[in-house]
Design a protein around this motif. Structure first.
Motif, short mmCIF file in Angstrom:
data_model
loop_
_atom_site.label_atom_id
_atom_site.label_comp_id
_atom_site.label_asym_id
_atom_site.label_seq_id
_atom_site.Cartn_x
_atom_site.Cartn_y
_atom_site.Cartn_z
N ALA A 180 -6.72 -31.02 -8.37
CA ALA A 180 -7.03 -29.91 -9.17
C ALA A 180 -7.18 -28.55 -8.31
O ALA A 180 -6.69 -27.62 -9.12
CB ALA A 180 -8.38 -30.07 -10.05
N GLU A 181 -7.48 -28.67 -7.19
CA GLU A 181 -7.66 -27.45 -6.32
C GLU A 181 -5.88 -27.12 -5.96
O GLU A 181 -5.81 -25.76 -6.10
CB GLU A 181 -8.06 -27.60 -5.11
N ILE A 182 -5.11 -27.93 -5.92
CA ILE A 182 -3.87 -27.68 -5.74
C ILE A 182 -3.32 -26.95 -6.94
O ILE A 182 -2.49 -26.07 -7.04
CB ILE A 182 -2.96 -28.75 -5.40
N LEU A 208 5.83 -27.96 1.45
CA LEU A 208 5.53 -28.84 2.24
C LEU A 208 3.97 -28.88 2.97
O LEU A 208 3.32 -29.67 3.13
CB LEU A 208 6.55 -28.79 3.40
N ASP A 209 3.57 -27.62 3.06
CA ASP A 209 2.29 -27.28 3.35
C ASP A 209 1.32 -27.93 2.50
O ASP A 209 0.35 -28.64 2.97
CB ASP A 209 1.90 -25.88 3.60
N LEU A 210 1.47 -27.71 1.31
CA LEU A 210 0.64 -28.27 0.37
C LEU A 210 0.66 -29.84 0.25
O LEU A 210 -0.66 -30.39 0.29
CB LEU A 210 0.96 -27.77 -1.22
N ALA A 211 1.60 -30.50 0.69
CA ALA A 211 1.82 -31.93 0.49
C ALA A 211 0.84 -32.31 1.75
O ALA A 211 0.33 -33.42 1.77
CB ALA A 211 3.16 -32.39 0.54
N LYS A 212 1.14 -31.75 2.96
CA LYS A 212 0.34 -32.06 4.05
C LYS A 212 -0.77 -32.08 4.31
O LYS A 212 -1.69 -32.54 4.78
CB LYS A 212 1.45 -31.40 5.38
N ALA A 213 -1.22 -30.77 3.48
CA ALA A 213 -2.74 -30.37 3.32
C ALA A 213 -3.34 -31.62 2.59
O ALA A 213 -4.49 -32.14 3.07
CB ALA A 213 -2.89 -29.24 2.76
N MET A 214 -2.71 -31.84 1.42
CA MET A 214 -3.33 -33.20 0.79
C MET A 214 -3.37 -34.27 1.57
O MET A 214 -4.30 -35.07 1.14
CB MET A 214 -2.38 -33.26 -0.56
N GLU A 215 -2.40 -34.54 2.36
CA GLU A 215 -2.53 -35.77 3.20
C GLU A 215 -3.72 -35.80 4.17
O GLU A 215 -4.43 -36.77 4.21
CB GLU A 215 -1.05 -35.96 4.00
N ARG A 252 -5.30 -26.40 7.23
CA ARG A 252 -5.70 -25.06 7.57
C ARG A 252 -5.50 -23.97 6.86
O ARG A 252 -6.08 -23.04 6.20
CB ARG A 252 -5.76 -24.94 9.03
N ARG A 253 -3.87 -23.79 6.75
CA ARG A 253 -3.07 -22.68 6.09
C ARG A 253 -3.40 -22.92 4.36
O ARG A 253 -3.84 -21.66 3.89
CB ARG A 253 -1.81 -22.67 6.33
N VAL A 254 -3.72 -24.23 3.89
CA VAL A 254 -3.84 -24.08 2.26
C VAL A 254 -5.31 -23.47 2.09
O VAL A 254 -5.60 -22.98 1.31
CB VAL A 254 -3.69 -25.72 1.95
N ALA A 255 -6.32 -24.24 2.99
CA ALA A 255 -7.79 -23.93 2.68
C ALA A 255 -7.69 -22.49 3.04
O ALA A 255 -8.49 -21.68 2.15
CB ALA A 255 -8.51 -24.56 3.59
#
Ligand code: 6PG
Length: 469
Positions: free
Chosen positions: A199-201, A318-325, A404-407
C-alpha cells in the motif's frame, strides 16, 4: 454411534470449508452449529460429500457420534463464545479427548484453557488456520499447538487437508499449548506488514507520480514473475486492476481509505513488546491501520496544514522492487525474532525452518521468499539470527540501498511509509556495532543513578556528572 473421525462445531465460512475438505479426503465428519437450522442446509449443499457428514442438532448426539478418544474442532468467534462452549461440552467428554480452537485466538487464552482442561485430563489444541475460505476448502496452512497425544489424533486428518508444497504438507505440530495460535498471530503480523508495504508503494506512485491503479497493478503483476512472487503481490495486482461495474472506475478508487482489523497484527506488536522485541515494520503497519481509521481528523488536518508534499527525485521501478525485497526480508526476520523470543519464554522449542516451510503454500503470506528463508535457516546463523544468514546478507547488501532511497523519497516527499521507514531504521540500528545508547545510559545515571557498564572496566559504574552547565 461412534462413527465420526472428528466433529466440527461452527458452520460459518471457515468451519464449513474445513468440514467439506475433510469429508472430501474420506473422513467422517460430525457437524453441528449453534443456529441448528443451518445444519440441514449445509448438508444439502455438500451434495455427494454429504455421505461423509454426520449431522446433529443436539450437542449430546454430536458428541456421541464421535469415535473415541474424541476430537472436536470449534470454528467459532474467539473469546467468550469459546469459553462458553468449553463449559458446555467438557462435561460430555472423557479423559483423552481433544478440543480444538481453529480460530484466530489470543494465545494467552489458549494457554489458560490448555491448563484448565489438562486438570480434567482433557486436551486443548490452539490451531492456526491460514488461507481464508478458499484455503480452508482446498488446502490451508495449519499451525498446531498442543500435546503430542492430540497431535497423534489429529495428524492424519490435518496432513490430508493441508496445502502441499512439493509433496510436503503445510502443517506441523509446533509446540505445546499456545504455540500454534502464537505462530498464527505472528503470521498475521507479517501479513499486515506485507500488505502495508504494498500500500505504501501504491501511495507513493499514485500520489507522487500520478500513476493509475491499473499501471501500478501491472507493475505488481511483473513483480509476481520474479523474486517478489507471492500471494499478496498477486492479490494486490488483481485488486488494483479490477474495475467497479457501477462507475467504471478502478475498484480501489471507490473504496473508503479506512482499514479494518480484527486485531491479530496488533497482538503481534503487543506480545513482541512484552517479550522485549520490537518488530518495527509490523508496528508501522499496525499504526498505519489505526491512523487510517481517523478519517475525519485527517480530512481536517489536511485543510489545516495544506499541501505538505514536495517534489522529489522519484525512485526507479527497479529501486521500488528492491526496496520491497529488502523490507519484506526485514519484516520476516523481525517476525521470526518475535517467535524466537516467545519460544524461549514459553519453552516451545519452535521449529523455525519448519515454520517457514509450512508457510510456503496455503497461507496468506505464502511467497518465494519463504522457501528461501526455510533454506536460510539451515545455514550457519551467527547469534542464531536470520539477519546474519549468509544468503540473506548478500541479498540485503544488494537491496538495502534501494530501501534507503525509497524510504527517503517517502520522507522527503511527504508520503507516509511507516513500514518501509521502520524497516530501514531497524536495519541501521542493528548494523552499527556502536550505537547511541551510551548517551541514554548517561542520561539514566545522571538523573536516576541507574549505573552503567564501561567499555574499559568490569562492573557497574556511576558518572562524574557536571550538575550545572
Ligand atoms: C489468514 C488471514 C485471516 C484473516 C485475518 C484478517 O491467515 O487466513 O490472516 O486470518 O485474513 O483475520 O485479519 P484482519 O481483519 O485483522 O485484517
Amino acid at each position: 454411534m461412534h462413527t465420526a473421525d472428528i466433529g466440527v462445531y461452527g458452520l460459518g465460512t471457515m468451519g464449513s470449508a474445513l468440514a467439506l475438505n475433510m469429508a472430501e479426503k474420506g473422513f467422517n465428519v460430525a457437524v453441528t452449529n449453534r443456529e441448528t437450522d443451518w445444519i440441514a442446509e449445509f448438508v444439502k449443499e455438500a451434495g455427494s460429500l454429504s455421505t461423509n457428514l454426520v449431522p446433529n442438532s443436539e450437542l449430546t448426539d454430536f458428541v456421541a457420534s464421535l469415535k473415541t478418544p474424541r476430537v472436536v474442532l470449534f470454528m467459532i468467534p474467539s473469546g467468550k463464545p469459546m469459553d462458553d462452549m468449553i463449559a458446555q461440552i467438557s462435561p460430555l467428554l472423557e479423559a483423552g479427548d481433544t478440543i480444538i480452537d481453529g480460530g484466530n485466538a489470543d494465545f494467552n487464552e489458549t494457554r489458560r484453557r490448555s491448563a484448565e482442561l489438562a486438570e480434567r485430563d482433557l486436551h486443548f489444541v490452539g490451531m492456526g488456520v491460514s488461507g481464508g475460505e478458499e484455503g480452508a476448502r482446498k488446502g490451508p496452512s495449519i499451525m498446531v499447538g498442543g500435546t503430542p497425544h492430540s497431535w497423534q489424533q489429529l495428524r492424519p486428518m490435518v496432513e490430508a487437508i493441508a496445502a502441499q508444497f512439493e509433496g510436503s504438507p503445510c502443517v506441523d505440530h509446533l509446540g505445546t499449548d499456545g504455540a500454534g495460535h502464537f505462530v498464527k498471530t505472528v503470521h498475521n503480523g507479517i501479513e499486515y506488514a506485507d500488505m502495508q508495504m504494498l500500500a505504501e508503494i501504491y501511495g507513493l506512485l499514485a500520489k507522487g507520480e500520478g500513476r493509475s491503479a491499473e499501471q501500478i497493478g501491472d507493475m505488481f503483476a511483473t513483480w509476481n514473475e520474479g523474486t517478489l512472487q507471492s500471494f499478496l503481490v498477486e492479490a494486490s495486482a488483481a485488486a488494483l486492476k479490477s474495475v467497479d461495474a457501477a462507475t467504471g472506475k478502478p475498484m480501489v478508487d471507490v473504496i473508503l481509505d479506512k482499514a479494518g482489523q480484527k486485531g491479530t497484527g496488533r497482538w503481534t506488536v503487543i506480545e513482541a513488546l512484552k517479550l522485549g522485541v520490537s518488530a518495527s515494520a509490523i508496528e508501522g503497519a499496525v499504526g498505519a491501520r489505526i491512523w487510517s481509521a481517523a478519517k475525519d481528523t485527517r480530512m481536517t488536518a489536511e485543510s489545516t496544514f495544506g499541501n505538505t508534499t514536495q517534489a522529489i527525485d522519484f525512485p526507479s521501478d527497479l529501486d521500488l522492487a528492491k526496496a520491497m525485497e529488502a523490507a519484506r526480508i526485514i519484516s520476516h526476520v523481525q517476525g521470526f525474532e518475535v517467535l524466537r523470543a516467545a519460544s524461549d519464554t514459553f519453552d516451545w522449542n519452535l521449529p523455525m525452518a519448519r515454520i517457514a516451510e509450512i508457510w510456503r503454500a496455503g497461507c496468506i503470506i505464502r511467497s518465494k521468499l519463504l522457501d528461501d528463508l526455510a533454506a536460510a535457516f539451515r545455514e550457519e546463523l551467527p547469534h542464531d539470527n536470520l539477519l546474519l544468514a549468509p544468503s540473506l546478507v548478500a541479498r540485503l547488501q544488494d537491496c538495502v540501498p534501494s530501501l534507503r532511497r525509497v524510504a527517503a523519497a517517502g520522507v522527503l516527499g511527504g508520503y507516509a511509509m511507516p513500514s518501509f521507514v521502520g524497516a530501514i531504521e531497524w536495519f541501521d540500528s542493528m548494523t552499527h556495532g556502536r550505537g547511541t545508547a551510551n548517551l541514554i545510559q548517561a542520561q539514566r545515571d545522571f538523573f536516576g543513578m541507574h549505573g552503567f557498564e564501561r567499555l574499559d572496566q568490569e562492573g557497574k559504574h556511576h558518572g562524574d556528572w557536571l550538575r550545572e552547565i
